[in-house]
Design an enzyme around this catalytic site. Structure first.
Site, PDB file in Angstrom:
ATOM      1  N   HIS A   1      -4.526   5.834   3.735  1.00  0.00           N
ATOM      2  CA  HIS A   1      -5.135   4.571   3.288  1.00  0.00           C
ATOM      3  C   HIS A   1      -4.422   3.364   3.883  1.00  0.00           C
ATOM      4  O   HIS A   1      -5.055   2.441   4.410  1.00  0.00           O
ATOM      5  CB  HIS A   1      -5.094   4.529   1.756  1.00  0.00           C
ATOM      6  CG  HIS A   1      -5.816   3.377   1.131  1.00  0.00           C
ATOM      7  ND1 HIS A   1      -5.265   2.120   1.012  1.00  0.00           N
ATOM      8  CD2 HIS A   1      -7.039   3.297   0.562  1.00  0.00           C
ATOM      9  CE1 HIS A   1      -6.122   1.321   0.400  1.00  0.00           C
ATOM     10  NE2 HIS A   1      -7.209   2.002   0.117  1.00  0.00           N
TER      11      HIS A   1
ATOM     12  N   SER B   1     -11.421  -2.023  -0.007  1.00  0.00           N
ATOM     13  CA  SER B   1     -10.121  -1.830   0.651  1.00  0.00           C
ATOM     14  C   SER B   1     -10.200  -2.163   2.128  1.00  0.00           C
ATOM     15  O   SER B   1      -9.204  -2.555   2.735  1.00  0.00           O
ATOM     16  CB  SER B   1      -9.654  -0.382   0.498  1.00  0.00           C
ATOM     17  OG  SER B   1      -9.044  -0.161  -0.737  1.00  0.00           O
TER      18      SER B   1
ATOM     19  N   ASP C   1       0.863  -1.186   0.000  1.00  0.00           N
ATOM     20  CA  ASP C   1       0.000   0.000   0.000  1.00  0.00           C
ATOM     21  C   ASP C   1       0.892   1.227   0.000  1.00  0.00           C
ATOM     22  O   ASP C   1       2.125   1.116  -0.098  1.00  0.00           O
ATOM     23  CB  ASP C   1      -0.882  -0.028   1.265  1.00  0.00           C
ATOM     24  CG  ASP C   1      -2.249   0.600   1.052  1.00  0.00           C
ATOM     25  OD1 ASP C   1      -2.284   1.813   0.739  1.00  0.00           O
ATOM     26  OD2 ASP C   1      -3.248  -0.104   1.197  1.00  0.00           O
TER      27      ASP C   1
END
Length: 340
Positions: free
Chosen positions: A120, A284, A88
């Site tokens: 994120h 996600s 990520d």
């Protein structure tokens, strides 16, 4: 699409987070697990059952087949001895909820900060192994940098450059990972991507379980790798009322996991408590919840192959719990239940 978060709304809902996790003026350990084993047991000994009170709806949902929810999250062990590689954007591995269990593996790329400032990668890692928000609260987490930034924020970076960065990160995992391990892929790319396919296969061949988000386009998940690649656990998103969130779907989906209004880690400059709840759903968030469950299983079954972990997740899932049209996806909802 690089990161699987399109069609999601703002992640910050601090009032809900405080309510669910009990972070405001809590005492008596509401946000900390209860355990009969203060020290991690040897790998040859079956871990004790551990219970977290007031865990938030997502964790509460995945440890029981039936509703109503019981305001508890109980597991066998907490993922001790397992490492989860989060491919990520870079994130703060020093967040206090990791308690020293997080580290940087590949320091490449940059952070992916969403439109509200949420990182994120940090939110993903918190769902895997955050002390208050994660499924596997004692698993190790490794940040594997793979991003030029969030979707729409990469500037002049081409799709080929994005794919090359992701392939580099995946090959790093294949070369450096320590088993038992899980690899979380909360991103999607546009096919054909032979470099991604080959790199994921190297990871599987190395004996690492790979979990990928199905994607958020409202389309067939098979069209959005790494979702649907051979032996990859592909995860779709379910809502707080056990419905399909309406994101990617179809025969390439293996199971669903909670992904709407889920609570995880954010930078403390955004929220002093360091946790917040998402609004809306994103695959996600579904994938790392399954990655945490895989870590729980591997902490007990340390030599299990990726296919054995995938089979356990599928067979152990709650059958028939999801409501509404599933558009070809299997009616399976993640169930941890503690490894048997």
């Amino acid at each position: 699409m690089i990161l699987g978060w399109r069609r999601r709304r703002s992640v910050l809902a601090t009032g809900l987070a405080a309510l669910l996790i009990g972070v405001s003026g809590c005492s008596g350990g509401d946000s900390a697990p209860e355990s009969g084993a203060p020290n991690p047991p040897p790998s040859t000994v079956r871990p004790a059952e551990v219970t977290q009170r007031n865990p938030g709806w997502a964790l509460d949902r995945i440890d029981q087949h039936q509703r109503p929810l019981n305001q508890r999250f109980s597991t066998t062990g907490e993922g001790q001895g397992v490492t989860v590689y989060v491919v990520d954007g870079l994130f703060d591995v020093l967040h206090s909820d990791f308690g020293g269990r997080a580290s940087v593996g590949l320091k490449a790329g940059v952070a992916c900060s969403l439109e509200d400032g949420t990182n994120h990668g940090l939110f993903v890692a918190g769902l895997v192994a955050g002390r208050r928000t994660g499924v596997a609260k004692q698993a190790k987490v490794v940040s594997v940098g793979s991003s030029y930034g969030c979707e729409g924020l990469e500037g002049e970076v081409t799709e080929a450059q994005r794919v090359a960065r992701l392939a580099e990160a995946l090959n790093w995992v294949a070369d450096h990972a320590t088993k038992p391990a899980v690899v979380n892929l909360s991103f999607n790319v546009s096919p054909p991507v032979p470099a991604i396919t080959a790199a994921v296969q190297r990871i599987v061949d190395a004996g690492l379980t790979v979990v990928a988000s199905a994607g958020n386009d409202g389309e067939d998940a098979c069209k959005h790798p790494p979702a649907g690649l051979p032996k990859v656990v592909t995860v779709a998103a379910s809502t707080e009322t056990d419905e399909d969130a309406g994101l990617n779907h179809g025969r390439c989906v293996d199971l669903f996991a909670p992904a709407e209004n889920v609570t995880s880690l954010v930078d403390k400059t955004l929220v002093p408590s360091g946790i917040a709840a998402s609004e809306g759903a994103a695959t996600s968030w579904a994938a790392p919840i399954v990655s945490g469950a895989a870590a729980l299983y591997l902490s007990v079954h340390r030599t299990a192959t990726p296919e054995e972990v995938r089979t356990w997740l599928i067979k152990n899932a709650t059958q028939g719990a999801l409501k509404g049209p599933l558009q070809g996806s299997p009616n399976r909802l993640l169930f941890t239940g503690g490894p048997r």
